[in-house]
Write a protein that holds these residues in place. Structure first.
Motif, PDB file in Angstrom:
ATOM      1  N   SER A  33     -52.993 -63.050  -0.402  1.00 59.09           N
ATOM      2  CA  SER A  33     -54.757 -63.163  -1.057  1.00 59.09           C
ATOM      3  C   SER A  33     -55.942 -62.175  -0.160  1.00 59.09           C
ATOM      4  O   SER A  33     -56.545 -61.256  -0.407  1.00 59.09           O
ATOM      5  CB  SER A  33     -55.203 -64.282  -0.722  1.00 59.09           C
ATOM      6  N   LEU A  34     -54.924 -62.617   1.505  1.00 55.84           N
ATOM      7  CA  LEU A  34     -55.531 -61.088   2.434  1.00 55.84           C
ATOM      8  C   LEU A  34     -55.657 -59.813   2.160  1.00 55.84           C
ATOM      9  O   LEU A  34     -56.171 -58.949   2.366  1.00 55.84           O
ATOM     10  CB  LEU A  34     -55.847 -61.909   3.572  1.00 55.84           C
ATOM     11  N   VAL A  35     -53.728 -59.529   2.197  1.00 59.52           N
ATOM     12  CA  VAL A  35     -53.695 -57.953   1.538  1.00 59.52           C
ATOM     13  C   VAL A  35     -54.525 -58.058   0.353  1.00 59.52           C
ATOM     14  O   VAL A  35     -55.236 -56.464   0.571  1.00 59.52           O
ATOM     15  CB  VAL A  35     -52.169 -58.169   1.280  1.00 59.52           C
ATOM     16  N   PHE A  36     -54.376 -58.741  -0.217  1.00 63.43           N
ATOM     17  CA  PHE A  36     -55.218 -58.738  -1.934  1.00 63.43           C
ATOM     18  C   PHE A  36     -56.794 -57.529  -1.616  1.00 63.43           C
ATOM     19  O   PHE A  36     -57.359 -56.843  -1.462  1.00 63.43           O
ATOM     20  CB  PHE A  36     -55.414 -59.234  -3.088  1.00 63.43           C
ATOM     21  N   LEU A  37     -57.084 -58.364  -0.721  1.00 60.51           N
ATOM     22  CA  LEU A  37     -58.381 -57.873  -0.495  1.00 60.51           C
ATOM     23  C   LEU A  37     -58.633 -57.011   0.560  1.00 60.51           C
ATOM     24  O   LEU A  37     -59.657 -55.266   0.455  1.00 60.51           O
ATOM     25  CB  LEU A  37     -59.283 -58.876  -0.080  1.00 60.51           C
ATOM     26  N   ALA A  38     -57.969 -57.165   1.151  1.00 62.61           N
ATOM     27  CA  ALA A  38     -57.743 -55.409   1.551  1.00 62.61           C
ATOM     28  C   ALA A  38     -58.409 -54.681   1.379  1.00 62.61           C
ATOM     29  O   ALA A  38     -58.249 -53.202   1.103  1.00 62.61           O
ATOM     30  CB  ALA A  38     -56.755 -55.769   3.290  1.00 62.61           C
ATOM     31  N   GLU A  39     -56.683 -54.449   0.633  1.00 61.29           N
ATOM     32  CA  GLU A  39     -56.291 -53.326  -0.793  1.00 61.29           C
ATOM     33  C   GLU A  39     -57.911 -53.339  -1.446  1.00 61.29           C
ATOM     34  O   GLU A  39     -58.195 -51.404  -2.019  1.00 61.29           O
ATOM     35  CB  GLU A  39     -55.514 -53.445  -1.961  1.00 61.29           C
ATOM     36  N   PHE A  41     -61.535 -53.511  -0.554  1.00 66.03           N
ATOM     37  CA  PHE A  41     -61.387 -52.407   0.111  1.00 66.03           C
ATOM     38  C   PHE A  41     -61.765 -50.978   0.348  1.00 66.03           C
ATOM     39  O   PHE A  41     -62.983 -50.560   0.227  1.00 66.03           O
ATOM     40  CB  PHE A  41     -62.148 -53.431   1.894  1.00 66.03           C
ATOM     41  N   ASP A  42     -60.540 -50.925   0.566  1.00 66.20           N
ATOM     42  CA  ASP A  42     -59.646 -49.383   0.580  1.00 66.20           C
ATOM     43  C   ASP A  42     -60.343 -48.957  -0.847  1.00 66.20           C
ATOM     44  O   ASP A  42     -60.659 -47.633  -0.608  1.00 66.20           O
ATOM     45  CB  ASP A  42     -58.164 -49.660   0.474  1.00 66.20           C
ATOM     46  N   PHE A  43     -59.892 -50.153  -2.275  1.00 67.04           N
ATOM     47  CA  PHE A  43     -60.362 -49.428  -3.354  1.00 67.04           C
ATOM     48  C   PHE A  43     -62.484 -48.571  -3.243  1.00 67.04           C
ATOM     49  O   PHE A  43     -62.800 -47.913  -3.859  1.00 67.04           O
ATOM     50  CB  PHE A  43     -60.528 -49.979  -4.764  1.00 67.04           C
ATOM     51  N   LEU A  44     -62.419 -49.299  -2.385  1.00 66.35           N
ATOM     52  CA  LEU A  44     -63.900 -49.233  -2.843  1.00 66.35           C
ATOM     53  C   LEU A  44     -64.186 -48.637  -1.161  1.00 66.35           C
ATOM     54  O   LEU A  44     -66.305 -48.278  -1.620  1.00 66.35           O
ATOM     55  CB  LEU A  44     -64.533 -50.408  -2.947  1.00 66.35           C
ATOM     56  N   GLN A  62     -64.774 -48.424  12.679  1.00 65.11           N
ATOM     57  CA  GLN A  62     -64.244 -48.942  12.974  1.00 65.11           C
ATOM     58  C   GLN A  62     -63.802 -50.588  12.516  1.00 65.11           C
ATOM     59  O   GLN A  62     -63.156 -50.690  12.571  1.00 65.11           O
ATOM     60  CB  GLN A  62     -65.776 -49.216  14.157  1.00 65.11           C
ATOM     61  N   PHE A  63     -64.609 -51.045  11.580  1.00 67.49           N
ATOM     62  CA  PHE A  63     -64.452 -51.928  10.518  1.00 67.49           C
ATOM     63  C   PHE A  63     -62.938 -52.026   9.919  1.00 67.49           C
ATOM     64  O   PHE A  63     -61.699 -52.460   9.577  1.00 67.49           O
ATOM     65  CB  PHE A  63     -65.258 -52.094   9.454  1.00 67.49           C
ATOM     66  N   TYR A  64     -63.178 -50.449   9.095  1.00 58.30           N
ATOM     67  CA  TYR A  64     -61.909 -50.347   8.006  1.00 58.30           C
ATOM     68  C   TYR A  64     -61.152 -50.617   8.991  1.00 58.30           C
ATOM     69  O   TYR A  64     -59.843 -50.397   9.028  1.00 58.30           O
ATOM     70  CB  TYR A  64     -62.424 -49.299   7.612  1.00 58.30           C
ATOM     71  N   SER A  65     -60.345 -49.676  10.727  1.00 59.34           N
ATOM     72  CA  SER A  65     -59.780 -49.747  11.572  1.00 59.34           C
ATOM     73  C   SER A  65     -58.983 -50.343  12.194  1.00 59.34           C
ATOM     74  O   SER A  65     -57.477 -50.474  12.059  1.00 59.34           O
ATOM     75  CB  SER A  65     -60.193 -48.067  12.101  1.00 59.34           C
ATOM     76  N   GLN A  66     -59.639 -50.976  12.421  1.00 60.43           N
ATOM     77  CA  GLN A  66     -59.654 -52.259  12.950  1.00 60.43           C
ATOM     78  C   GLN A  66     -58.870 -53.798  12.343  1.00 60.43           C
ATOM     79  O   GLN A  66     -58.630 -54.828  12.661  1.00 60.43           O
ATOM     80  CB  GLN A  66     -60.320 -53.086  14.136  1.00 60.43           C
ATOM     81  N   THR A  67     -59.759 -53.468  11.332  1.00 60.23           N
ATOM     82  CA  THR A  67     -59.199 -55.040  10.385  1.00 60.23           C
ATOM     83  C   THR A  67     -58.880 -54.399   9.053  1.00 60.23           C
ATOM     84  O   THR A  67     -57.685 -55.445   8.587  1.00 60.23           O
ATOM     85  CB  THR A  67     -61.266 -55.202   9.736  1.00 60.23           C
ATOM     86  N   ILE A  68     -59.317 -53.616   8.105  1.00 56.48           N
ATOM     87  CA  ILE A  68     -58.252 -53.185   6.927  1.00 56.48           C
ATOM     88  C   ILE A  68     -56.961 -52.854   6.412  1.00 56.48           C
ATOM     89  O   ILE A  68     -56.467 -53.406   6.042  1.00 56.48           O
ATOM     90  CB  ILE A  68     -59.594 -52.947   6.055  1.00 56.48           C
ATOM     91  N   GLN A  69     -56.659 -51.910   7.874  1.00 58.04           N
ATOM     92  CA  GLN A  69     -56.021 -51.073   7.798  1.00 58.04           C
ATOM     93  C   GLN A  69     -54.849 -51.806   8.383  1.00 58.04           C
ATOM     94  O   GLN A  69     -53.309 -51.314   8.458  1.00 58.04           O
ATOM     95  CB  GLN A  69     -56.285 -49.781   8.503  1.00 58.04           C
ATOM     96  N   VAL A  70     -55.171 -53.140   8.676  1.00 61.66           N
ATOM     97  CA  VAL A  70     -54.480 -53.771  10.007  1.00 61.66           C
ATOM     98  C   VAL A  70     -53.756 -55.189   9.360  1.00 61.66           C
ATOM     99  O   VAL A  70     -53.225 -56.180   9.682  1.00 61.66           O
ATOM    100  CB  VAL A  70     -54.579 -54.110  10.969  1.00 61.66           C
ATOM    101  N   ALA A  71     -54.404 -55.251   8.342  1.00 63.47           N
ATOM    102  CA  ALA A  71     -54.842 -56.905   6.972  1.00 63.47           C
ATOM    103  C   ALA A  71     -52.909 -56.674   6.835  1.00 63.47           C
ATOM    104  O   ALA A  71     -52.744 -58.015   7.013  1.00 63.47           O
ATOM    105  CB  ALA A  71     -55.264 -57.365   5.771  1.00 63.47           C
ATOM    106  N   HIS A  72     -52.054 -55.844   6.551  1.00 62.47           N
ATOM    107  CA  HIS A  72     -50.666 -56.211   5.850  1.00 62.47           C
ATOM    108  C   HIS A  72     -49.953 -56.668   6.983  1.00 62.47           C
ATOM    109  O   HIS A  72     -49.283 -57.275   6.846  1.00 62.47           O
ATOM    110  CB  HIS A  72     -50.414 -55.144   5.601  1.00 62.47           C
ATOM    111  N   GLU A  73     -50.207 -55.950   8.583  1.00 62.21           N
ATOM    112  CA  GLU A  73     -49.863 -56.902   9.720  1.00 62.21           C
ATOM    113  C   GLU A  73     -49.498 -58.337   9.747  1.00 62.21           C
ATOM    114  O   GLU A  73     -48.881 -58.764  10.692  1.00 62.21           O
ATOM    115  CB  GLU A  73     -50.002 -55.934  10.742  1.00 62.21           C
TER     116      GLU A  73
END
Length: 267
Positions: A33-39, A41-44, A62-73
């Protein structure tokens, strides 16, 4: 202050073997679910850049680099408790360490720990498939993450077991290779969708290092720091073709490395 602190429902047990693989279904729902939300955000992102003032783009980046892009990790720590507990890795290492590797003839039959390990992994695969077929569809990314973690732990455990041997002959090293190849064949049937098997080089490299000539072992010992000092020291000890002088030099080097990493207590 306006949002209640998150808490796990008492109906969900994620730390017990009696639950469905340590709460794997619940872990999958949470992580994916978290990975889906990050995806999403990438779309938006292009639209957010248009809606947010230019002088605030730094915060968005900063929000994208520190949060969204590492969600899958986050899959790695979330699924770790499953991979870490489905096997008794210490018992496997102990079984390997009890094998007599100081033999004088080439054997054609692998050791029993290979069968025990393969059977336990097949049991896990069956339970994994049951979740996929009866409870919820498991994404391929989850499948790969969990098996990657399991194989990483298994292959490390094998090296740890081999490094616990007091003595090892050339024939004993050949038996290690036989055991490992037999396990790989079984794993390829159990994990059909993960090829090539990750992390197998960790074991292969360690076994093959035993046959290195004396003039090459120095560089190997210095370069292969992915192995612990204990594991490299065991290799040096078991290499019967090394001269006493070379063995002493390598032992001294590893001892110095060990002491340099040990924190000094001050009063």
């Amino acid at each position: 202050e306006k949002i209640a602190a998150a808490h796990l429902s008492p109906l969900v047990d994620i730390n017990s073997s009696t639950s469905v693989l340590y709460g794997l279904p619940q872990r999958i729902v949470a992580a994916e679910s978290l990975v889906f939300l990050a995806e999403q955000f990438d779309f938006l992102l292009p639209y957010l850049k248009l809606m947010i003032p230019t002088d605030r783009h730094t915060f968005l980046t900063q929000f994208y680099s520190q949060t969204i892009q590492v969600a899958h990790e986050l899959r790695i720590p979330i699924y770790h408790n499953v991979s870490a507990n489905i096997l008794d890795y210490m018992s496997i290492a102990l079984m390997i360490s009890k094998v007599n590797w100081d033999i004088g003839e080439i054997l054609t039959q692998h050791n029993v720990y290979v069968d025990i390990l393969a059977n336990e992994l097949q049991t896990f695969r069956n339970r994994f498939d049951h979740i996929n077929e009866q409870l919820l569809s498991i994404p391929k990314a989850v499948y790969r993450t969990i098996w990657d973690q399991i194989l990483d732990k298994i292959f490390y455990t094998m090296v740890e077991g081999y490094a616990s041997a007091k003595r090892c002959s050339n024939e004993g090293r050949a038996l290690m290779q036989l055991d490992f190849q037999q396990l790989l064949r079984r794993l390829e049937r159990i994990i059909e969708d993960l090829k090539p098997l990750p992390h197998k080089e960790f074991v292969e490299n360690y076994i093959k290092a035993y046959y290195l000539p004396e003039q090459s072992i120095d560089q190997w010992i210095r370069d292969n720091t992915m192995y612990t000092i204990k594991q490299r020291m065991a290799l040096v000890t078991m290499m019967s073709h090394l001269s006493k002088k070379k063995r002493a030099q390598l032992a001294q080097y590893l001892d110095e490395q060990d002491r340099s990493r040990t924190p000094v207590l001050t009063t």
